[in-house]
Write a protein that holds these residues in place. Sequence first.
Motif, PDB file in Angstrom:
ATOM      1  N   GLN A 154      31.773  42.521  40.959  1.00 51.89           N
ATOM      2  CA  GLN A 154      33.098  42.636  40.353  1.00 51.89           C
ATOM      3  C   GLN A 154      32.980  42.876  38.848  1.00 51.89           C
ATOM      4  O   GLN A 154      32.194  42.227  38.164  1.00 51.89           O
ATOM      5  N   ILE A 155      33.748  43.840  38.350  1.00 49.37           N
ATOM      6  CA  ILE A 155      33.794  44.116  36.907  1.00 49.37           C
ATOM      7  C   ILE A 155      35.214  43.850  36.421  1.00 49.37           C
ATOM      8  O   ILE A 155      36.194  44.316  37.013  1.00 49.37           O
ATOM      9  N   THR A 156      35.315  43.092  35.313  1.00 49.10           N
ATOM     10  CA  THR A 156      36.628  42.717  34.770  1.00 49.10           C
ATOM     11  C   THR A 156      37.077  43.739  33.732  1.00 49.10           C
ATOM     12  O   THR A 156      36.285  44.184  32.896  1.00 49.10           O
TER      13      THR A 156
ATOM     14  N   TYR B 165      42.542  51.829  37.620  1.00 50.63           N
ATOM     15  CA  TYR B 165      41.776  51.452  38.806  1.00 50.63           C
ATOM     16  C   TYR B 165      41.594  52.653  39.737  1.00 50.63           C
ATOM     17  O   TYR B 165      40.480  52.921  40.223  1.00 50.63           O
TER      18      TYR B 165
ATOM     19  N   TYR C 223      39.923  46.703  45.449  1.00 53.29           N
ATOM     20  CA  TYR C 223      40.537  45.795  44.473  1.00 53.29           C
ATOM     21  C   TYR C 223      41.242  44.662  45.201  1.00 53.29           C
ATOM     22  O   TYR C 223      41.904  44.881  46.223  1.00 53.29           O
TER      23      TYR C 223
ATOM     24  N   TYR D 160      40.510  36.825  44.129  1.00 57.18           N
ATOM     25  CA  TYR D 160      39.069  37.015  44.136  1.00 57.18           C
ATOM     26  C   TYR D 160      38.378  35.669  44.356  1.00 57.18           C
ATOM     27  O   TYR D 160      38.574  34.737  43.584  1.00 57.18           O
TER      28      TYR D 160
ATOM     29  N   ASN E 180      42.418  33.459  40.061  1.00 57.91           N
ATOM     30  CA  ASN E 180      43.084  34.666  39.570  1.00 57.91           C
ATOM     31  C   ASN E 180      44.140  35.174  40.547  1.00 57.91           C
ATOM     32  O   ASN E 180      44.049  36.263  41.082  1.00 57.91           O
TER      33      ASN E 180
ATOM     34  N   ASN F 270      43.371  43.532  36.969  1.00 59.21           N
ATOM     35  CA  ASN F 270      42.377  43.322  35.909  1.00 59.21           C
ATOM     36  C   ASN F 270      40.925  43.417  36.369  1.00 59.21           C
ATOM     37  O   ASN F 270      40.026  42.950  35.681  1.00 59.21           O
ATOM     38  N   ASN F 271      40.691  43.994  37.558  1.00 60.58           N
ATOM     39  CA  ASN F 271      39.291  44.097  37.971  1.00 60.58           C
ATOM     40  C   ASN F 271      39.116  45.233  38.971  1.00 60.58           C
ATOM     41  O   ASN F 271      40.086  45.748  39.536  1.00 60.58           O
TER      42      ASN F 271
ATOM     43  N   GLN G 119      36.205  46.017  42.247  1.00 63.65           N
ATOM     44  CA  GLN G 119      35.114  45.405  43.001  1.00 63.65           C
ATOM     45  C   GLN G 119      34.330  46.480  43.751  1.00 63.65           C
ATOM     46  O   GLN G 119      34.929  47.386  44.349  1.00 63.65           O
TER      47      GLN G 119
ATOM     48  N   SER H  98      30.957  40.939  34.187  1.00 64.49           N
ATOM     49  CA  SER H  98      30.773  41.215  35.606  1.00 64.49           C
ATOM     50  C   SER H  98      30.159  40.003  36.293  1.00 64.49           C
ATOM     51  O   SER H  98      29.624  39.103  35.650  1.00 64.49           O
TER      52      SER H  98
END
Length: 813
Positions: free
Chosen positions: A477-479, A491, A509, A513, A518, A636-637, A639, A670
Motif C-alpha cells: 500500500q502506498i499513501t 487513483y 483501492y 485497510y 482509516n 488517500n491510498n 494498493q 508505504s
Amino acid sequence: MSFIPYTIRIMLNNWLKIAFINYKKNWLSTIINLFGLTVGLTGFMLILMHWNDEESYESWNPKKDDIYFFQTQDTKEKSYGSSISYPLAVNAKERIPEIEDFALLTNTGISFKMTTKVKSAFQKNGFYVTDHFFELFPFKLVSGSYKNALKNESDLAISTDAAKNLFGRTNVAGESVKFDNKNFVITAVYELPEGNSDIKPDFVIQPVSQIKNDKEQWGNFNYACFFKLKKGADPDTFPRKFFDILMMRANRDAKNAGLTPQEFIDAYGPQSSLLTPLDEMKLHAKSTWFGGPDLKTIVILFSLSVLIVVLSAINFINLKTAQASQRAKEIGVRKAIGGTRFSLIMQFLLETFMICLLSYFLALALTEILLPSFNKFFNKEMKLNDWHIFAYSFGMVALVTAISGLIPAIYLSNFKAIETLKGNFSRSRHGIWLRNGILTLQLIISSFFIIGGLIINYQVEYMMNKDLGFNGNQIFQITFNDLGKKPWMKYERLKTEISKIKGVESVSYGEAYPGTNNFSSSNFDYMKQSLNAQHGTMDYDYLQFIGVKLLKGRWLDRNFASDTINTLLVNEALVRKFGWKDEEALGREVRPGFDIKPYKIIGVVKDFNIRSLKNEVEPIMFFHYKETQWKRYTMNNIQIKLKADDINATVKRLKNYWMKDVEPGYPFESAFMDKNFAKTFETYQKQKTLFTILNAMVLMVALLGLFALSSLMIEQKLKDVAIRKTLGASDGILILGLTKQFLWVTLVAVLISIPISYYLMNEWLKDFAYRIDMPVWPFIASLLILLVLTFAVVSIKAYQATKVNLIKYLKYE
C-alpha cells in the motif's frame, strides 16, 4: 558523630559489628536477600517511571485545571466515542453557562509539501483546528501574535521547528507559504512544550470551508473537542446539561427520520457524555482522539513489580526466622545480661535496613543501566531525574525494612533467655508455622506467574495464528501525501500506469485497510431500526483483491450502472446486528444515515478483521468510491499486489516511479498489508515479553530464597540425618524425607493459587473479543513445574546432607 551521646555510639558500633559478623557468617542468605531486593526494586522503579511518564501528559499547560476533553457515551452499545459535531459544540458553549470557551481539532497529523521564497520542503504533523485553539493551548509565542491568528482560511501558525525547516530561522511572522494550491500567511510562530503531550502540532490551520459546511451538520461527528470551564464550575453537572443539547438535535432531526425525539436519541445516540480533565486524558479517558488509554496494563505491570518486592521481603522473613538457631544463644546471653526487647528489635531492624539501603543504591545503578533498553522498548525518552521516583522507591525500601525486619525481630526477641541457653528454642512450632506460611505465600505468587505467563503466551499465539478473513500477502500500500483536487482521478490514472510496471500483478483501492482505523462511520438505518456501522469505499474488485469470501449475493460489478450509484455489500456482523439471516439481507433497502438516499444490499461477505483482534469485527458496509462525493474526496491510498518472484526489485521500481513522476519532493510512505496488521499485535507481544521477564525474575527470587531456606532448615536436621543413616536409611529415603515437607507446601500453594489465577486471568481475557477458552493445562503445568523445581532445588542440599560426617554429629550421643 560527636553530637551523638557516647553510650549510643558504643551501642551502634556493637550493632554494626554484630551485623557484619552475621552477614559474613550467612553470606549466601545475605547475597540472596541483596539480589532479590535489588531486582525487585529495579523492576519497581522502571514500571513506576513508565507510569509517571504516562501521567505527565499535558501537565505543561498552565490552564490544564480548567480544560476537559469531551467524550460521548452510547449506553445502548456500552461504548464510548471521542468526537463531536460542530453544531453540538457551538450550542454547548452558548447554552451551558459553565463553559467559558472551546477548541475543536480535526484531521490531526496532516502533511504538505510547502513552498516559501527560500525553498520547498515537506512538513509533517499539522492540525486543523478552530480559531480559539491558542486560548486553550497557550504555547510560548516566539513571533507574531495569537490575536486573530486563525481567523481566516489563509492564516497559518507554525512551530519553531517548522519555521527552521521552511525558512532556516524563527522570526518569520508575516511570511508567505504556498501549499495545497493556496497561499497562506504566517500569523504566529510558537515553541512547542518540552513536556509530554499528544497535542504538539508543527503547524495549525483553521478549516474555514469545512466548518462552514458543517455548521448545520449535527450528525457529522468529525471533531475532537476540548471545553474550558469557568473557575469553580462543577464538571459533573455537564452531562445533564449537555443532554438538553442532544435533545435539540433530536427535536430537529427526528421527524425526517420518522421517529420521536426519544426514539431518535435511542437509535442514533449518543445518549450521554462525560468530561475528562486534560492532564488525565492520556490514561484515564474512556476514549481519546489520540489512541486508546492503557491504564489497565500499567496497573497490572506495576502490581507485578510490587509482587517481586514482596517476594524479596518474604525471603528476608523466612531466612531470618530460619537463622533463629544461630542467633538464639546470642539473644539469650544478651537478655541474661540486661538487654531489652526494644534494643534487640532495633538491632535486627538496623541489620535489615542496611541490606535494604544497599539494595536501593544498587537498584538505582541497575535502573540507570537498563533505562536505554527500557526506553527503546516503549519508544520513550525517560530519564532518572524525577524526585518522585527516588521518594516512592525509598518509601518502598522503608516499607520492606519495616515488614521484613519487624516480623523476624519480634519473633527472635521473644525467645526466653533460659530456654535459648538450654537449647530448647528449635522445638518451637510457631517458627515452623511462620516459615511454612510465608513460604506458601511465596509459592502462591510464583504459581500465579507461571499460570499467567502460559495463558498470556497462549492468547497471543492464538491471536497471531487466527484466520483474519483476508489475505494480505504481497499487497503493498502506498499513501497519497498530495490528494490533489480530485484524488479519485489521481487513483484512476495511477491504476493504469502502475499496472504497467514490471512485477505488479494487480491494483485496487480500499478505504477500510486492515491494520488501520482509516474508515469512518454513520448510522445504518432500516425502517425504524438503526445501528452505527463503519463504511469503507472501494474499487469494484477490492474485497476479492484481499481475499475476502462472499457468502450470499454477488460482488460489485462495473457492468452494472447501479453499482456506482446505490448498491452496497455488508458483512456478517451487520446482518447479525439486525437479526437477519444472510439471505434475508439481500435486496433490502437501507440508508447509511437517515438523510441519505436508499441503497440496496446486493451481497453479504464473511467477517474479516480490520482493527486489532482485541476488538470484535464491527458492522461495516462497502460501496464504490464514486457513490458519494464526500467519500471520494478523501481517497488517500493505492494498493498493489506484487508478483512473488522479485518483490524487492518491484518495490524499488515503484518507489523510483512514485518519487520521480507521482509525488516528487514528498516522502514515500508505504507498507505491506500483513506487516501493517502485525503492528496491531505489538502491544500484546510487549505484554508477553514483559510478563516473561517478570516471570523469570519471580522464579529466580523465589527459588534462590527456597534454596537458602532449605539449606538452613536441613542444616538443623543434620544430627537426625546422621542417626537415621547409622540405623541403615538409604540416601534416597533420606533425600525424600528432607524434601517431603517442601513438596507438600508447594502442592498446597499451587492449589490455593489456582482459583486466584483463574479469576485474574479470566478478567484479563475479557478485554479480548477473540479469546481462548480458559485452558486446564497451564494449571497442571504450574503444579508440575513448581514440584520439579522445588525438588531439584531442595534435593541439592538434601543430597549433600546425606554425605555428612557421622562421627561429627554422633560423638556426643
